[in-house]
Design a protein around this motif. Structure first.
Motif, PDB file in Angstrom:
ATOM      1  N   ASN A  69       0.820  -1.131  -0.010  1.00 43.90           N
ATOM      2  CA  ASN A  69      -0.002   0.037   0.033  1.00 43.90           C
ATOM      3  C   ASN A  69       0.898   1.174  -0.058  1.00 43.90           C
ATOM      4  N   HIS A  70       0.174   2.478  -0.385  1.00 41.31           N
ATOM      5  CA  HIS A  70       1.026   3.660  -0.424  1.00 41.31           C
ATOM      6  C   HIS A  70      -0.258   4.442   0.235  1.00 41.31           C
ATOM      7  N   GLY A  71       0.034   4.978   1.522  1.00 45.94           N
ATOM      8  CA  GLY A  71      -0.809   5.593   2.448  1.00 45.94           C
ATOM      9  C   GLY A  71      -2.014   4.606   2.434  1.00 45.94           C
ATOM     10  N   ASN A  72      -3.454   4.864   1.988  1.00 46.12           N
ATOM     11  CA  ASN A  72      -4.607   4.197   2.217  1.00 46.12           C
ATOM     12  C   ASN A  72      -4.864   3.552   0.973  1.00 46.12           C
ATOM     13  N   VAL A  73      -4.265   3.429  -0.169  1.00 43.61           N
ATOM     14  CA  VAL A  73      -4.285   2.989  -1.237  1.00 43.61           C
ATOM     15  C   VAL A  73      -3.725   1.639  -1.490  1.00 43.61           C
ATOM     16  N   ALA A  74      -4.391   0.477  -1.770  1.00 47.33           N
ATOM     17  CA  ALA A  74      -3.859  -0.454  -2.167  1.00 47.33           C
ATOM     18  C   ALA A  74      -2.954  -0.698  -3.293  1.00 47.33           C
ATOM     19  N   GLU A  91      -7.081  12.502 -11.944  1.00 47.75           N
ATOM     20  CA  GLU A  91      -6.221  11.944 -10.618  1.00 47.75           C
ATOM     21  C   GLU A  91      -6.069  13.198  -9.702  1.00 47.75           C
ATOM     22  N   VAL A  92      -5.814  12.950  -8.477  1.00 43.04           N
ATOM     23  CA  VAL A  92      -5.709  13.878  -7.580  1.00 43.04           C
ATOM     24  C   VAL A  92      -4.359  14.297  -7.804  1.00 43.04           C
ATOM     25  N   GLY A  93      -3.994  15.732  -7.989  1.00 44.57           N
ATOM     26  CA  GLY A  93      -2.924  16.453  -8.194  1.00 44.57           C
ATOM     27  C   GLY A  93      -2.143  16.471  -7.012  1.00 44.57           C
ATOM     28  N   PRO A  94      -1.118  17.736  -7.039  1.00 46.17           N
ATOM     29  CA  PRO A  94      -0.365  18.031  -5.648  1.00 46.17           C
ATOM     30  C   PRO A  94      -1.651  18.736  -4.489  1.00 46.17           C
ATOM     31  N   ARG A  95      -1.321  18.308  -3.337  1.00 40.09           N
ATOM     32  CA  ARG A  95      -2.323  18.914  -2.340  1.00 40.09           C
ATOM     33  C   ARG A  95      -1.658  19.577  -1.382  1.00 40.09           C
ATOM     34  N   PHE A  96      -2.152  20.520  -0.965  1.00 43.90           N
ATOM     35  CA  PHE A  96      -1.763  21.388  -0.031  1.00 43.90           C
ATOM     36  C   PHE A  96      -2.639  21.604   1.182  1.00 43.90           C
ATOM     37  N   GLN A  97      -2.052  22.029   2.330  1.00 43.15           N
ATOM     38  CA  GLN A  97      -2.600  22.470   3.378  1.00 43.15           C
ATOM     39  C   GLN A  97      -2.207  23.672   3.969  1.00 43.15           C
ATOM     40  N   GLN A  98      -3.174  24.626   4.256  1.00 40.75           N
ATOM     41  CA  GLN A  98      -2.741  25.926   4.684  1.00 40.75           C
ATOM     42  C   GLN A  98      -2.707  25.759   6.321  1.00 40.75           C
ATOM     43  N   LEU A  99      -1.608  26.449   7.047  1.00 45.55           N
ATOM     44  CA  LEU A  99      -1.492  26.542   8.179  1.00 45.55           C
ATOM     45  C   LEU A  99      -2.247  27.962   8.766  1.00 45.55           C
ATOM     46  N   PRO A 100      -2.663  28.270   9.822  1.00 38.24           N
ATOM     47  CA  PRO A 100      -3.463  29.281  10.648  1.00 38.24           C
ATOM     48  C   PRO A 100      -2.350  30.419  10.342  1.00 38.24           C
ATOM     49  N   ASN A 101      -1.216  30.358  10.185  1.00 34.33           N
ATOM     50  CA  ASN A 101      -0.318  31.434  10.200  1.00 34.33           C
ATOM     51  C   ASN A 101      -0.196  31.585   8.510  1.00 34.33           C
ATOM     52  N   GLY A 102      -1.115  31.021   7.810  1.00 38.32           N
ATOM     53  CA  GLY A 102      -1.013  31.498   6.283  1.00 38.32           C
ATOM     54  C   GLY A 102      -0.095  30.864   5.384  1.00 38.32           C
ATOM     55  N   GLN A 103       0.834  29.968   6.175  1.00 41.37           N
ATOM     56  CA  GLN A 103       1.803  29.443   5.377  1.00 41.37           C
ATOM     57  C   GLN A 103       1.231  28.098   4.480  1.00 41.37           C
ATOM     58  N   MET A 104       1.841  27.607   3.467  1.00 43.51           N
ATOM     59  CA  MET A 104       1.277  26.414   2.888  1.00 43.51           C
ATOM     60  C   MET A 104       2.109  25.229   2.901  1.00 43.51           C
ATOM     61  N   LEU A 105       1.857  24.216   3.040  1.00 45.66           N
ATOM     62  CA  LEU A 105       2.468  22.936   3.255  1.00 45.66           C
ATOM     63  C   LEU A 105       1.876  21.941   2.080  1.00 45.66           C
ATOM     64  N   GLN A 106       2.872  21.305   1.501  1.00 43.50           N
ATOM     65  CA  GLN A 106       2.616  20.410   0.225  1.00 43.50           C
ATOM     66  C   GLN A 106       2.737  18.961   0.825  1.00 43.50           C
ATOM     67  N   LEU A 107       1.676  18.236   0.656  1.00 47.86           N
ATOM     68  CA  LEU A 107       1.628  16.682   1.253  1.00 47.86           C
ATOM     69  C   LEU A 107       2.747  16.243   0.185  1.00 47.86           C
ATOM     70  N   PRO A 108       3.236  15.055   0.589  1.00 55.54           N
ATOM     71  CA  PRO A 108       4.169  14.381  -0.580  1.00 55.54           C
ATOM     72  C   PRO A 108       3.431  13.753  -1.711  1.00 55.54           C
ATOM     73  N   THR A 109       3.969  13.989  -2.825  1.00 57.82           N
ATOM     74  CA  THR A 109       3.386  13.583  -4.116  1.00 57.82           C
ATOM     75  C   THR A 109       3.089  12.035  -4.134  1.00 57.82           C
ATOM     76  N   ARG A 110       3.902  11.290  -3.377  1.00 60.41           N
ATOM     77  CA  ARG A 110       3.427   9.854  -3.305  1.00 60.41           C
ATOM     78  C   ARG A 110       3.531   9.630  -1.857  1.00 60.41           C
ATOM     79  N   LEU A 111       2.513   8.876  -1.315  1.00 54.69           N
ATOM     80  CA  LEU A 111       2.299   8.669   0.293  1.00 54.69           C
ATOM     81  C   LEU A 111       3.377   7.434   0.517  1.00 54.69           C
ATOM     82  N   PRO A 112       3.714   7.478   1.623  1.00 54.54           N
ATOM     83  CA  PRO A 112       4.735   6.602   2.184  1.00 54.54           C
ATOM     84  C   PRO A 112       3.929   4.941   2.138  1.00 54.54           C
ATOM     85  N   GLY A 113       4.835   4.058   2.003  1.00 54.23           N
ATOM     86  CA  GLY A 113       3.909   2.709   1.854  1.00 54.23           C
ATOM     87  C   GLY A 113       5.394   1.577   1.945  1.00 54.23           C
ATOM     88  N   SER A 114       4.711   0.555   2.022  1.00 53.12           N
ATOM     89  CA  SER A 114       5.677  -0.635   1.880  1.00 53.12           C
ATOM     90  C   SER A 114       4.904  -1.854   1.173  1.00 53.12           C
TER      91      SER A 114
END
Lengths: 181, 628
Positions: A69-74, A91-114
């Motif tokens: 899996n990668h993240g929650n995707v088989a 498909e879902v492209g790059p995903r971001f999350q905005q912090l309360p201080n206004g700064q943006m964080l980008q989630l990894p392109t590929r989620l961790p997995g094994s």
């Protein structure tokens, strides 16, 4: 006329070979089957869409495959998601999350997995869960169809694939869901 | 003899007159009797004479207008049980119809001997009469019916039906009729149920028991149990209503009713016998599911393996004897055991269930090998007058074996690498960087599934024992915690994986080996990545015997902490070699132990689920980063 006759004979021969070839293909029973299920077929817009993938060994011998899996995707499955018009869903492209201080964080392109390699015994199944909404944009209400496939083996050059049933889900507006509640 | 008869009739008339009030005598009796007397006195007296006893001469009897005594040819029934009211049909010749004669009359009675044989009226047998003293019944010239009531205390005897014949100085006598005195009866036995193989002091309550001082006494007692006898000792007939004794039902009696029989000899008073049923509660027996008896005198030690379903039944699984309710079944199972190990169909949860020890049958599985382990069973019944309402134990001994060598081999590669693997669309330049525990090159298998995948060395691998036989090994891994931190220019994004099943169960393996190589996908915008991972790998063993469940052999905890930095961020990638502060096994392989929670079984309520934080959580992370 002779040319026409020769061509006709050749054509018939070709058809016969093709038919024989098809029959030979059909004679090989599938070694794997894929079955999709969804806990609920009506999902509120914005909710996670989780599906269950059941891979069954229908042959008489163990089949060794890769699982992970990668993240929650088989992993090791190919997903085909289409909207009500039959168009492929983006498909879902790059995903971001905005912090309360206004700064943006980008989630990894590929989620961790094994991943790991293992055998499915004859008649046994392996069930994986997959959050397909992490991969595809279910961005408007409507009907969506999901189908999953994977190669019959993980060896290089494998061309045969096994396909699941087509799973239909309905994404409903969030406000409708609220009203229903 | 004729004189006696005459005297009898006369005496009875006088007696009746004394007994009846005058008005009744005149109104109801004299109209019948007096004319005859007067007529006899007027016409016959001159030709008759009295003897010294005042008896009427035989000449006076049965004058032409008086027939002689009728005849009784049969009395049905001919046996009258004491204590009962009986409809009696008397057949014979009653020549006068409804005229005075040998019809039913108020003088009718039952005598202990024919009147002419010196008998007397039997005061313990009454003919039912109307308010005027006449027998209730029907009459015809050939058949009459009447009702007799025989007192319960009437002894066995022959009696005679004596019909008074008006106008005739002789009685019509029928019989003899046999009165049978009641035999003994049993109304209750205490205690009211007996366990096979135990001794009881019992008390029997009933009627008509004969003590040693009674004719024909004492009452004898015999008890026949279902499938064997019941030994009786210390038998004492205390009274006509109570017997005491000590009884010992044979230990091999099965569930059913014993027949308790009290008998009075035919030659004594109250001859006959009375019976009662007594529930027998069997000694419990344990059977296997094929019906083979496992407990008892010839029991042998049973050889089983861990994880094998132990299905046991008992001999009290069927309906208990009438009136008996089994209130409790109790199994005591030695060793460490469970009722079942249930993995949900989608493998997202696994639970251990306890052995249900309260049913008449048992299903359990042993988890650990052990010798001389016992399973015992007893049951209890709802019988209030039993001092000990529970049976003795049935017992079976088991020797439980497991795999002889239960330790896997764990290999920590110690490899940490930054690798570029080919991803979709799978061209040579379609590269994705990873920080890996292990060292792989080639294609990302799920992204380019038919390109041969990646090749290289795993981070950690586990190999099942190879010396064991008669079973298969499998692995299942539970993620204890997993945190990935991504430092970007805007802050730190921390994602976590909730504890639970890692991937699928059973964890598939090839050649008894399974491996794990946690990685972190890398992107140019990341300045630093860190992964902190910990898991427990369980080694399971499943016997080849049918329906066996996997049992845990032991577990190996392991962990991974690695970090890499990217000085080329946010647009380039120049990742440093990963630094690992912790990796590989965390401690030794731990064989499962009975003291462990869930008996050493890996259980989980959900799959390990990846998630990234909410905004509020990210703020907390940022603040803590600032503080550091």
């Amino acid at each position: 006329m002779k040319r026409l006759a020769k061509g006709l004979v050749f054509g018939l021969l070709a058809i016969s070979v093709t038919v024989i070839g098809l029959k030979a293909q059909e004679a090989t029973p599938p070694r794997l089957t894929l079955t999709l299920k969804v806990p609920k077929s009506e999902i509120k817009l914005g909710e996670n869409i989780d599906i269950t993938i059941k891979l069954t060994n229908t042959s008489q011998e163990p089949i060794t495959l890769l699982f992970g899996n990668h993240g929650n995707v088989a992993s090791f499955y190919q997903y085909d998601v289409r909207n009500e018009n039959g168009d492929s869903v983006a498909e879902v492209g790059p995903r971001f999350q905005q912090l309360p201080n206004g700064q943006m964080l980008q989630l990894p392109t590929r989620l961790p997995g094994s991943f790991t390699q293992g055998a499915i015994d004859p008649g046994k199944s392996v069930t994986s869960n997959s959050t397909v909404s992490d991969l595809y944009r279910f961005d408007h209400p409507g009907k969506y169809t999901i189908r999953v496939s994977r190669y019959a083996s993980d060896t290089a050059g494998e061309t045969k694939k096994v396909y699941s049933n087509a799973l239909e889900i309905t994404v409903i507006p969030a406000e409708n869901a609220n009203k229903q509640q | 003899m004729a004189h006696v008869r005459n005297m009898l009739n006369f005496q009875r008339i006088v007696q009746i007159r004394k007994e009846l009030p005058m008005r009744k005598f005149l109104g109801n009796y004299c109209w019948r009797v007096c004319p005859h007397i007067l007529y006899a006195v007027m016409l016959i007296l001159p030709f008759s004479h009295h003897n010294a006893w005042g008896q009427i001469h035989p000449m006076m009897r049965c004058m032409p207008w008086y027939a002689g005594p009728g005849t009784i040819t049969s009395i049905t029934p001919s046996i009258w049980p004491a204590g009962q009211t009986i409809q009696v049909t008397v057949a014979g010749d009653f020549p006068y119809g409804d005229q005075p004669g040998c019809e039913l009359n108020e003088g009718d009675g039952v005598w202990n001997a024919p009147p002419n044989a010196g008998g007397d009226p039997d005061s313990l047998v009454k003919i039912t009469t109307d308010k005027d003293g006449f027998p209730k019944g029907t009459f015809s010239p050939t058949q009459s019916t009447l009702t007799v009531k025989v007192a319960a205390k009437h002894p066995s005897a022959n009696v005679y039906l004596v019909l008074d014949c008006d106008g005739c100085e002789v009685a019509t006598v029928g019989g003899p009729v046999q009165i049978t005195a009641p035999g003994p009866t049993i109304t209750s036995i205490s205690p009211s149920a007996w366990f096979a193989g135990r001794s009881y002091d019992i008390s029997i309550t009933g009627t008509n028991f004969l003590t040693t001082s009674d004719p024909g006494g004492p009452t004898e007692l015999k008890i026949t149990g279902p499938g064997g006898n019941v030994r009786i000792s210390n038998l004492v007939v205390v009274s006509a209503t109570q017997i005491t004794a000590a009884v010992e039902p044979a230990k091999d009696l099965y569930a059913g009713m014993a027949v308790v029989k009290a008998t009075n000899p035919a030659t004594g008073a109250n001859p006959g016998s009375g019976e009662a049923s007594e529930p027998i509660l069997p000694k419990p027996i344990i059977y296997d599911q094929d019906g083979n008896q496992l407990s008892g005198d010839n029991a042998t030690t049973q050889l089983v393996v861990v994880g094998l379903p132990i299905n046991l039944n008992t001999n009290v699984m069927g309906p208990p004897p009438a009136g008996i309710a089994i209130t409790q079944n109790t199994w005591r199972v030695g060793g460490t055991h469970i009722g079942g190990y249930d993995v949900s169909p989608d493998q997202s949860s696994a639970t251990v269930t306890k052995t249900d020890t309260t049913q008449a049958s048992l299903l359990t599985h042993w988890v650990y090998g052990e010798s001389g382990v016992k399973i015992k069973y007893h049951y209890c019944v709802g019988v209030s007058d039993l001092t000990d309402p529970c049976s003795q134990d049935a017992e079976v001994t088991f020797d439980i074996s497991g795999p002889s060598d239960g330790q896997p081999t764990t290999f920590d590669s110690g490899l940490f690498s930054i690798n570029n693997l080919i991803v979709n669309p799978c061209g040579p330049g379609d590269l994705q960087s990873f920080m890996e525990y292990g060292n792989y090159t080639g294609y990302v298998s799920d992204s380019c599934p038919n390109m041969g995948g990646s090749v290289g060395a795993s981070g950690i691998s586990f190999t099942a024992p190879t010396t064991s036989s008669d079973g298969t090994y499998s692995f299942v891994q539970i993620v204890n915690h997993d945190t990935e931190s991504f430092t970007e220019s805007g802050g730190v994004l921390t994602c976590t994986t909730a504890s639970g099943l890692d991937g699928i169960y059973p964890y598939p393996s090839t050649s008894g080996t399974t491996s794990d190589s946690p990685n972190v996908p890398l992107d140019p915008f990341m300045k630093k990545v860190r992964r902190n991972f910990a898991a427990t790998m369980y080694l399971m063993w499943t016997s080849n015997q049918t329906n066996s469940i996997p049992v845990p052999i032991g577990y190996q905890k392991w962990q991974l902490q690695e970090t890499s930095s990217n000085p080329g961020a946010p647009t380039g990638q120049n990742w440093t070699d990963p630094i690992s502060t912790l990796h590989g096994p965390n401690g030794q392989f731990v064989p499962v132990d009975p003291s462990q929670k869930h008996y050493g079984y890996p259980t989980w309520s959900l799959k390990a689920t990846f998630s990234c934080p909410t905004t509020a959580q990210m703020m907390t992370e940022l603040e803590s980063e600032d503080e550091q």
